[in-house]
Scaffold this active site. Structure first.
Site, PDB file in Angstrom:
ATOM      1  N   GLY A  25       0.755  -1.247   0.000  1.00 51.66           N
ATOM      2  CA  GLY A  25       0.000   0.000   0.000  1.00 51.66           C
ATOM      3  C   GLY A  25       0.780   1.288   0.000  1.00 51.66           C
ATOM      4  N   GLU A  69       3.597  -6.878   1.654  1.00 52.59           N
ATOM      5  CA  GLU A  69       3.154  -7.157   0.284  1.00 52.59           C
ATOM      6  C   GLU A  69       3.253  -5.911  -0.594  1.00 52.59           C
ATOM      7  OE1 GLU A  69      -0.896  -8.494   0.782  1.00 52.59           O
ATOM      8  OE2 GLU A  69      -0.306 -10.331   1.819  1.00 52.59           O
ATOM      9  N   PRO A  70       4.432  -5.312  -0.712  1.00 49.81           N
ATOM     10  CA  PRO A  70       4.533  -4.084  -1.488  1.00 49.81           C
ATOM     11  C   PRO A  70       4.483  -4.348  -2.997  1.00 49.81           C
ATOM     12  CG  PRO A  70       6.709  -4.796  -0.840  1.00 49.81           C
ATOM     13  CD  PRO A  70       5.748  -5.760  -0.211  1.00 49.81           C
ATOM     14  N   ARG A 110       3.374  -1.294  -5.792  1.00 51.15           N
ATOM     15  CA  ARG A 110       3.602  -0.023  -6.482  1.00 51.15           C
ATOM     16  C   ARG A 110       4.895   0.677  -6.058  1.00 51.15           C
ATOM     17  NH1 ARG A 110      -0.978   3.188  -7.962  1.00 51.15           N
ATOM     18  NH2 ARG A 110      -2.112   2.060  -6.341  1.00 51.15           N
ATOM     19  N   ARG A 156      -4.996   3.674 -16.299  1.00 57.49           N
ATOM     20  CA  ARG A 156      -5.124   4.394 -15.033  1.00 57.49           C
ATOM     21  C   ARG A 156      -5.719   5.800 -15.174  1.00 57.49           C
ATOM     22  NH1 ARG A 156      -1.853   5.525 -11.704  1.00 57.49           N
ATOM     23  NH2 ARG A 156      -2.908   4.728  -9.878  1.00 57.49           N
ATOM     24  N   TYR A 193      -9.162   5.874 -13.129  1.00 54.28           N
ATOM     25  CA  TYR A 193      -9.121   6.540 -11.813  1.00 54.28           C
ATOM     26  C   TYR A 193      -8.937   8.049 -11.911  1.00 54.28           C
ATOM     27  CZ  TYR A 193      -7.464   1.769 -10.688  1.00 54.28           C
ATOM     28  OH  TYR A 193      -7.292   0.409 -10.588  1.00 54.28           O
ATOM     29  N   CYS A 207     -11.929   4.461 -29.727  1.00 50.50           N
ATOM     30  CA  CYS A 207     -13.200   5.153 -29.986  1.00 50.50           C
ATOM     31  C   CYS A 207     -13.977   5.403 -28.703  1.00 50.50           C
ATOM     32  CB  CYS A 207     -14.013   4.329 -30.960  1.00 50.50           C
ATOM     33  SG  CYS A 207     -13.078   4.014 -32.438  1.00 50.50           S
ATOM     34  N   GLU A 208     -13.416   6.176 -27.825  1.00 44.87           N
ATOM     35  CA  GLU A 208     -14.103   6.569 -26.590  1.00 44.87           C
ATOM     36  C   GLU A 208     -13.567   7.921 -26.153  1.00 44.87           C
ATOM     37  OE1 GLU A 208     -15.062   4.251 -23.343  1.00 44.87           O
ATOM     38  OE2 GLU A 208     -14.745   2.328 -24.328  1.00 44.87           O
ATOM     39  N   TYR A 266       0.738  -1.589 -12.226  1.00 48.16           N
ATOM     40  CA  TYR A 266      -0.670  -1.450 -12.628  1.00 48.16           C
ATOM     41  C   TYR A 266      -0.795  -0.792 -14.003  1.00 48.16           C
ATOM     42  CZ  TYR A 266      -1.082  -2.450  -7.683  1.00 48.16           C
ATOM     43  OH  TYR A 266      -0.952  -3.032  -6.444  1.00 48.16           O
TER      44      TYR A 266
HETATM   45  N1  LLP Z   1      -1.817  -6.869  -0.994  1.00 47.67           N
HETATM   46  C1  LLP Z   1      -3.118  -6.903  -1.340  1.00 47.67           C
HETATM   47  C2  LLP Z   1      -3.988  -7.849  -0.660  1.00 47.67           C
HETATM   48  C3  LLP Z   1      -3.592  -6.020  -2.319  1.00 47.67           C
HETATM   49  O1  LLP Z   1      -4.887  -6.059  -2.631  1.00 47.67           O
HETATM   50  C4  LLP Z   1      -2.717  -5.115  -2.950  1.00 47.67           C
HETATM   51  C5  LLP Z   1      -3.197  -4.195  -3.976  1.00 47.67           C
HETATM   52  C6  LLP Z   1      -1.356  -5.121  -2.571  1.00 47.67           C
HETATM   53  C7  LLP Z   1      -0.936  -6.012  -1.586  1.00 47.67           C
HETATM   54  C8  LLP Z   1      -0.332  -4.228  -3.193  1.00 47.67           C
HETATM   55  O2  LLP Z   1      -0.596  -2.889  -2.964  1.00 47.67           O
HETATM   56  P1  LLP Z   1       0.454  -1.764  -3.396  1.00 47.67           P
HETATM   57  O3  LLP Z   1       1.678  -1.957  -2.545  1.00 47.67           O
HETATM   58  O4  LLP Z   1       0.778  -1.931  -4.835  1.00 47.67           O
HETATM   59  O5  LLP Z   1      -0.251  -0.506  -3.122  1.00 47.67           O
HETATM   60  N2  LLP Z   1      -4.998  -0.821  -9.890  1.00 47.67           N
HETATM   61  C9  LLP Z   1      -4.858   0.169  -8.845  1.00 47.67           C
HETATM   62  C10 LLP Z   1      -4.240  -0.412  -7.599  1.00 47.67           C
HETATM   63  C11 LLP Z   1      -4.995  -1.592  -7.042  1.00 47.67           C
HETATM   64  C12 LLP Z   1      -4.369  -2.175  -5.807  1.00 47.67           C
HETATM   65  C13 LLP Z   1      -4.974  -3.493  -5.488  1.00 47.67           C
HETATM   66  N3  LLP Z   1      -4.428  -4.174  -4.373  1.00 47.67           N
HETATM   67  C14 LLP Z   1      -4.049   1.333  -9.390  1.00 47.67           C
HETATM   68  O6  LLP Z   1      -3.665   1.307 -10.552  1.00 47.67           O
HETATM   69  O7  LLP Z   1      -3.838   2.310  -8.682  1.00 47.67           O
END
Ligand code: LLP
Length: 414
Positions: A239, A273-274, A276, A312, A316, A342-343, A371
């Protein structure tokens, strides 16, 4: 810090000119920097060096086999959310004892595959899933190590589509049901509860919501201990956010210190669980401008990448910095960078103040390592772009450009 920098009047990916890479591999094109991926991984992982921990890269943000392999060589684990991600993680050589499996809708065949692989643990998101997993494990004569994903009901203060730890979100088990469900799990022959898990959201720009969640998990840990349920693993999810525009997220070392301090005296292995924060700024997408189209209200630059390649901004309203690969120094104006789809929602940037662009010029779309290709589609029957990994002065295609055959193949001869 990433290795996409301007030098001698043009953009470089490590020691290679982005323009040369675009000419060699064609556009749209994804370029990742191996040194940046490694640097980000190490910065994150070493932030937790003072406590027992396992960093599980979140495959959903970038599941390219070569990228996963890079992390495997660093001793990383992987966080998966599907049988497909399990398949790719194993193919990349990730040690199954370093794989954790999250997700609200795991299916029996996926649970079977993960049990066969003997992964570290399943992050169970509901009572129904608990029963399903027990049933699958018992049938196989196996024991599934589990944690319960707790929904701690804290506001991660991020985009509503990517916040997951609020009671109104579909994720996890409510705090007030957790003890009962742990007790239930203890009675099940196919399950061994070893962990507590949560993931409150993505692109977080503050540590405090994660610490709030951790406080609740620690309380749960104590409550479980009091009734004889001893937990050994605490998974705090991923996150941590990155800078797309002007966000100023905490450095991983700040998160590391805060979590390490907070877990003093707790005999737990921390799972992280990193996604991004490691891959986001380690990639760019390169696109070529096709036409410049002026209307009374707008200056459109039509480029060869579209929402199918990078969704993205459309999905978003996300901001991705866009810059010329070889800056020409023209006067600034407001541009809409749009794709051929076409959008009307097909844009990479709207009303973006930047120097004028001419047809045939290359643009780099930054922060496209997470992502991005992972969320690409073939919409409008557009083959997905290739991915190239740059390491110093070498470049390697790690996913080829899709062909028309890739579009039609699965529909032929059936
Ligand atoms: N663990 C779980 C259970 C998750 O659902 C996620 C992301 C992560 C770890 C990794 O999170 P991060 O460290 O990458 O923030 N598509 C969206 C982001 C969706 C995130 C989904 N879950 C975007 O493009 O911003």
């Amino acid at each position: 810090m990433h290795y996409f920098q301007e030098k001698d009047g043009e953009l470089w990916a490590e020691d290679l000119k982005v323009k040369d890479l675009a000419e060699k591999h064609g556009t749209p094109l994804y370029i990742y920097s191996a040194s940046t991926l490694l640097r980000h991984y190490q910065a994150y992982d070493s932030a937790f060096k003072d406590i027992p921990h396992l960093t599980c890269f979140s495959a959903k943000c970038n599941s390219n086999l070569s990228v996963l392999e890079l992390f495997k060589n660093q001793g990383a684990g992987v966080d998966i959310v599907s049988g497909g991600e399990l398949y790719k993680a194993l193919k990349a050589g990730i040690d199954p004892s370093k794989i954790v499996f999250s997700g609200v809708g795991k299916q029996e065949f996926e649970l079977e595959q993960a049990l066969d692989a003997d992964i570290l643990m399943f992050n169970v998101e509901s009572r129904q899933e608990l029963h399903q997993l027990n049933h699958v494990a018992e049938n196989k004569g196996k024991t599934a190590r589990i944690s319960l994903r707790i929904n701690p009901d804290v506001d991660p203060q991020t985009h509503p589509y990517i916040s997951t730890g609020l009671q109104k979100n579909k994720f996890g088990i409510n705090m007030d049901q957790a003890i009962d469900i742990y007790k239930e799990a203890m009675q099940m022959k196919g399950l061994e509860p070893i962990g507590i898990d949560c993931h409150i959201g993505s692109q977080l720009t503050k540590v405090s919501p994660i610490l709030d969640a951790l406080e609740r998990l620690k309380q749960l840990y104590q409550d479980l201990k009091e009734i004889g349920i001893n937990i050994s693993h605490l998974d705090i999810g991923g996150g941590l956010g990155i800078t797309y525009e002007e966000e100023d997220p905490p450095h991983p070392s700040e998160l590391g210190k805060a979590l390490t301090d907070s877990l003093q005296g707790y005999p737990l292995t921390l799972i992280l669980e990193p996604g991004r924060v490691i891959a986001g700024n380690a990639g760019i997408m390169v696109t070529k401008s096709l036409f410049v189209k002026q209307t009374e209200l707008k200056n459109f630059v039509v480029v060869d990448a579209a929402m199918n390649d990078l969704i993205r901004p459309s999905l978003y309203g996300a901001y991705h910095r866009i810059a010329e690969v070889v800056p020409q120094g023209r006067d600034e104006r407001k541009l809409d960078i749009v794709g051929p789809i076409c959008e009307t929602g097909d844009f990479l940037a709207q009303d973006r103040k930047m120097p004028g662009i001419e047809p045939g010029e290359y643009l780099a779309v930054f922060s496209s390592g997470a992502y991005s290709l992972a969320m690409a589609s073939q919409y409008n029957s557009r083959p997905r772009p290739p991915e190239v990994l740059v390491d110093g002065s070498t470049d390697r295609v790690i996913r080829r450009r899709e062909t028309y055959h890739d579009l039609a193949g699965p529909e032929e001869n059936i």
